[in-house]
Write a protein that holds these residues in place. Structure first.
Motif, short mmCIF file in Angstrom:
data_model
loop_
_atom_site.label_atom_id
_atom_site.label_comp_id
_atom_site.label_asym_id
_atom_site.label_seq_id
_atom_site.Cartn_x
_atom_site.Cartn_y
_atom_site.Cartn_z
N LEU A 192 0.86 -1.18 0.00
CA LEU A 192 0.00 0.00 0.00
C LEU A 192 0.90 1.23 0.00
CD1 LEU A 192 -2.35 -1.31 2.83
CD2 LEU A 192 -2.72 -1.48 0.36
N GLY A 193 0.80 2.02 -1.05
CA GLY A 193 1.65 3.19 -1.17
C GLY A 193 0.94 4.43 -0.67
N TYR A 194 1.56 5.10 0.29
CA TYR A 194 0.95 6.31 0.84
C TYR A 194 1.72 7.53 0.38
CZ TYR A 194 -1.89 3.41 3.88
OH TYR A 194 -2.80 2.52 4.34
N TRP A 215 5.68 2.95 1.92
CA TRP A 215 5.02 1.71 1.49
C TRP A 215 4.73 0.85 2.70
CZ3 TRP A 215 3.04 0.62 -3.14
CH2 TRP A 215 3.53 1.30 -4.27
N GLU A 216 3.52 0.41 2.81
CA GLU A 216 3.19 -0.58 3.84
C GLU A 216 3.11 -1.92 3.14
OE1 GLU A 216 -0.21 0.32 6.30
OE2 GLU A 216 -0.65 -1.81 6.58
N ILE A 217 3.89 -2.89 3.64
CA ILE A 217 3.90 -4.22 3.03
C ILE A 217 3.07 -5.16 3.89
CG2 ILE A 217 5.36 -6.13 2.28
CD1 ILE A 217 7.65 -4.18 1.98
N ARG A 218 2.01 -5.67 3.33
CA ARG A 218 1.14 -6.58 4.09
C ARG A 218 1.05 -7.91 3.39
NH1 ARG A 218 -2.62 -3.54 7.35
NH2 ARG A 218 -4.07 -5.28 7.49
N PRO A 219 1.43 -9.00 4.10
CA PRO A 219 1.27 -10.31 3.47
C PRO A 219 -0.19 -10.60 3.19
CG PRO A 219 2.29 -10.48 5.67
CD PRO A 219 1.89 -9.06 5.49
N ILE A 236 -1.82 0.91 -4.99
CA ILE A 236 -1.61 -0.41 -4.42
C ILE A 236 -0.89 -1.30 -5.42
CG2 ILE A 236 -3.59 -0.39 -2.84
CD1 ILE A 236 -5.04 -2.15 -4.93
N MET A 237 -0.14 -2.25 -4.89
CA MET A 237 0.57 -3.16 -5.78
C MET A 237 0.50 -4.56 -5.17
SD MET A 237 4.55 -3.29 -6.82
CE MET A 237 4.73 -1.58 -7.29
N ILE A 238 0.26 -5.53 -6.01
CA ILE A 238 0.35 -6.91 -5.53
C ILE A 238 1.69 -7.45 -5.99
CG2 ILE A 238 -0.70 -9.20 -5.58
CD1 ILE A 238 -3.36 -7.83 -6.26
N LEU A 239 2.48 -7.82 -5.01
CA LEU A 239 3.87 -8.20 -5.27
C LEU A 239 4.05 -9.67 -4.94
CD1 LEU A 239 6.60 -6.51 -5.80
CD2 LEU A 239 7.00 -6.85 -3.37
N GLU A 240 4.79 -10.36 -5.77
CA GLU A 240 5.12 -11.74 -5.45
C GLU A 240 6.60 -11.82 -5.10
OE1 GLU A 240 2.30 -15.10 -7.16
OE2 GLU A 240 4.20 -14.97 -8.25
N ALA A 241 6.89 -12.41 -3.94
CA ALA A 241 8.28 -12.48 -3.48
C ALA A 241 8.46 -13.75 -2.68
CB ALA A 241 8.61 -11.26 -2.62
N THR A 242 9.74 -14.16 -2.50
CA THR A 242 9.97 -15.42 -1.80
C THR A 242 9.74 -15.28 -0.30
OG1 THR A 242 12.30 -14.87 -1.77
CG2 THR A 242 11.58 -16.41 -3.46
N ASP A 243 10.07 -14.11 0.25
CA ASP A 243 9.87 -13.90 1.68
C ASP A 243 9.86 -12.40 1.94
OD1 ASP A 243 12.59 -13.02 1.84
OD2 ASP A 243 13.22 -15.10 1.95
N LEU A 244 9.71 -12.05 3.21
CA LEU A 244 9.61 -10.62 3.54
C LEU A 244 10.88 -9.86 3.17
CD1 LEU A 244 7.85 -8.36 4.78
CD2 LEU A 244 8.92 -8.86 6.97
N ASN A 245 12.04 -10.49 3.39
CA ASN A 245 13.29 -9.80 3.02
C ASN A 245 13.32 -9.47 1.54
OD1 ASN A 245 14.09 -10.08 5.63
ND2 ASN A 245 15.95 -11.26 5.19
#
Lengths: 152, 434
Positions: A23-25, A126-130, A98-107
């Protein structure tokens, strides 16, 4: 030995990527005061980076949002829905995209979003929410909703 | 029975020496903190039973790891019939990846370093990081940590549960960060180590000035880091902690009252800790890649090396604080610089600088800023200002020994004693970045 018949995962199994909703503020007032050139640079660099994320398979969806003044909020009040003008909460920073991101882990997600030019150029955050894995809950819910096949 | 006792003692010893390493590896293999803790418990229980019969295995750690892991998978399989959620987890645990010896023991210390970086991850709350580190890396109990941080065990347990849940749900990986991310992430680790040390060394409130256990745990963590991850700032922070720790016996009276650095009996300083600190400091300085912790260690070393208080090299100390201001500026560092300048150039020079800081409002609620100002005023014969400063400091100070110290100062002011020396250590409580 029985033990050797088990294959164990390392910390998190890599068979599945995680979905993170970003979520981009932005501070809309500050954005309004930015020079035309500044705004152009911001837009160009952000689009270029989004494109890169898309090419590498990380960007799987996203939208920029119109200004928060164009938002409409619905609430349940007493026994009916009320409609009001404006965003859910009036704050200095407002949701701007907003962006839906695919990544291996939080890092990995942090690494990808740390390089997003909007942080450097826009002064936002940016707020990153799983994303929640709803599959098991969904399955249980479907079981509850499906008509009983057998009668006792 | 003698042999039972013998096995029990042996298992206890292995628990003390190896349980954290076993846990760190089990977390990696099982992918979950809570599962790994249960597995650790099961493994040691099995050791007590089985080693009696079969003797102690040649590699107890590897035995404990594979036993713990096996028992946990067994348990998961039995539970998996209870619902699709558990079934999914078991499937996750028993799927892919290898069951090789390297997986169990992938080289010295690796997993412990992973554990440290995971517990100190910046995505976890500031309060959770030290708690989780003390629980998982140091093996302290929740009750011990709660007592040390003066919170209720249930509050502390909740912090730890929330942090573990975030690690699992947001998928914080169990990894040592890659070199390009290491400096920032190491900073977060050092912050935790230093916070734990300071909580032990300058308890922020409550009765006793020092809480030995936390400082000792922080130093142990520092040694572990120095062993696993050679880095100038790791040497620096360990050196800083050792040099501060060396003065422990001299800094309070038997009744727990503060003794100023100037008045301390320097023969009570622990020479062994000082020389270890100095060796580490030399190594850090020689690297030319040192940072704020090394600079603070160098300041502590300047005090440690002074044979008497009036032989302290204030020129060097002021220079080091100026350097620290450039590397890691903060109002507290600026305050310390002002005190060092007062010691070098006289109280008036220091007072001007302190007033500048206070006028900005940065430290107006910081009791040590007001007490430092009061000391300088007192030296200049401005007793009314000194009284006001100490009274202000007293209204802000939380910790009992500090409050008693300030009350003594105010009482001494009445009896109009001659010059009271400025205490430098007293204002040298550092706040590191952030």
């Amino acid at each position: 030995m029985v033990l050797s018949t088990f294959k164990l995962s390392t910390f998190y199994p890599i068979y599945k990527q995680m979905k993170y909703i970003c979520l981009g503020y932005i501070d809309e007032k500050a954005w309004g005061k930015m020079s035309r050139d500044g705004q152009n640079t911001f837009v160009d660099e952000c689009f270029a980076y989004d494109e890169e994320l898309r090419k590498n398979g990380h960007f799987i969806g996203g939208e920029g949002l119109q200004e928060s003044g164009n938002a409409t909020t619905l609430r349940w009040r007493g026994d009916k829905v009320t409609v009001t003008d404006g965003p859910f909460a009036e704050t200095k920073e407002q949701l701007g995209g907003i962006m839906i991101l695919e990544a291996t882990d939080l890092n990995h997600a942090i690494r990808l979003m740390s390089n997003h030019p909007s942080l450097r150029l826009g002064g936002g955050s940016w707020e990153i929410r799983p994303a929640a894995d709803m599959s098991a809950i969904l399955e249980e819910s479907e079981q509850r909703r499906s008509p009983r096949k057998e009668t006792s | 029975m003698a042999s039972d006792d013998h096995i029990r003692q042996h298992v206890d010893k292995i628990y003390r020496e190896e349980s954290r390493r076993v846990l760190a590896t089990l977390i990696r293999l099982l992918g979950d903190f809570d599962l790994a803790e249960d597995a650790l418990h099961d493994a040691f229980k099995a050791a007590l039973e089985q080693w009696k019969e079969n003797g102690v295995p040649s590699n107890p750690r590897a035995w404990l790891i594979s036993t713990g892991r096996f028992k946990m998978i067994d348990r998961m399989r039995r539970q998996s019939k209870f619902g699709p959620m558990q079934a999914k987890h078991t499937e996750r645990l028993t799927s892919d990846a290898a069951d090789s010896p390297e997986n169990i023991d992938p080289g010295i210390g690796d997993d412990r370093l992973r554990l440290i970086f995971t517990c100190c991850h910046p995505a976890l709350s500031q309060e959770a990081r030290p708690a989780l580190t003390l629980r998982e890396v140091c093996g302290l109990t929740t009750e011990e940590i709660a007592r040390a941080f003066l919170v209720t065990p249930s509050t502390l347990a909740q912090r730890i549960v929330r942090a573990k849940s975030k690690i699992r749900e947001a998928r914080i990986p169990y990894l040592v960060p890659p070199p390009e991310e290491l400096p920032g992430r190491l900073d977060a680790v050092l912050q935790v180590v230093y916070l734990v040390f300071n909580e032990g060394y300058y308890a922020s409130s409550g009765n006793s000035l020092t809480r030995v256990d936390l400082s000792a745990e922080a130093i142990r963590l520092g040694h572990l880091l120095a062993e696993l991850l050679p880095d100038p700032e790791v040497d620096g922070i360990l050196s800083l902690m050792l040099l501060n720790e060396s003065r422990r016996a001299a800094r309070t009276t038997p009744t727990g009252d503060i003794i100023l650095l100037e008045d301390q009996d320097r023969s009570l300083w622990d020479r062994a800790l000082i020389s270890e600190g100095l060796i580490l400091l030399k190594r850090a300085l020689a690297s030319n890649r040192f940072g704020p912790y090394t600079l603070q260690a160098a300041i502590a070393a300047a005090h440690a090396e002074a044979p008497a208080a009036d032989q302290t090299d204030w020129t060097q100390i002021a220079g080091l604080y100026s350097l620290l201001m450039r590397v890691n500026p903060s109002p507290v560092v600026e305050l310390n610089l002002a005190v060092a300048i007062a010691m070098r150039d006289g109280p008036l020079a220091g007072l001007t600088l302190i007033d500048r800081i206070l006028d900005r409002g940065d430290l107006s609620a910081y009791h040590l800023a007001h007490s430092a100002r009061a000391e300088l005023c007192f030296r200049l014969g401005r007793t009314e200002e000194a009284r006001a400063g100490w009274e202000r400091a007293l209204s802000l100070a939380q910790q009992k020994p500090e409050r008693r110290f300030l009350e003594r100062r105010l009482a001494q002011l009445k009896t109009d004693e001659k010059k009271i020396p400025v205490d430098v250590e007293f204002v040298r409580r550092q706040t590191t970045k952030g």
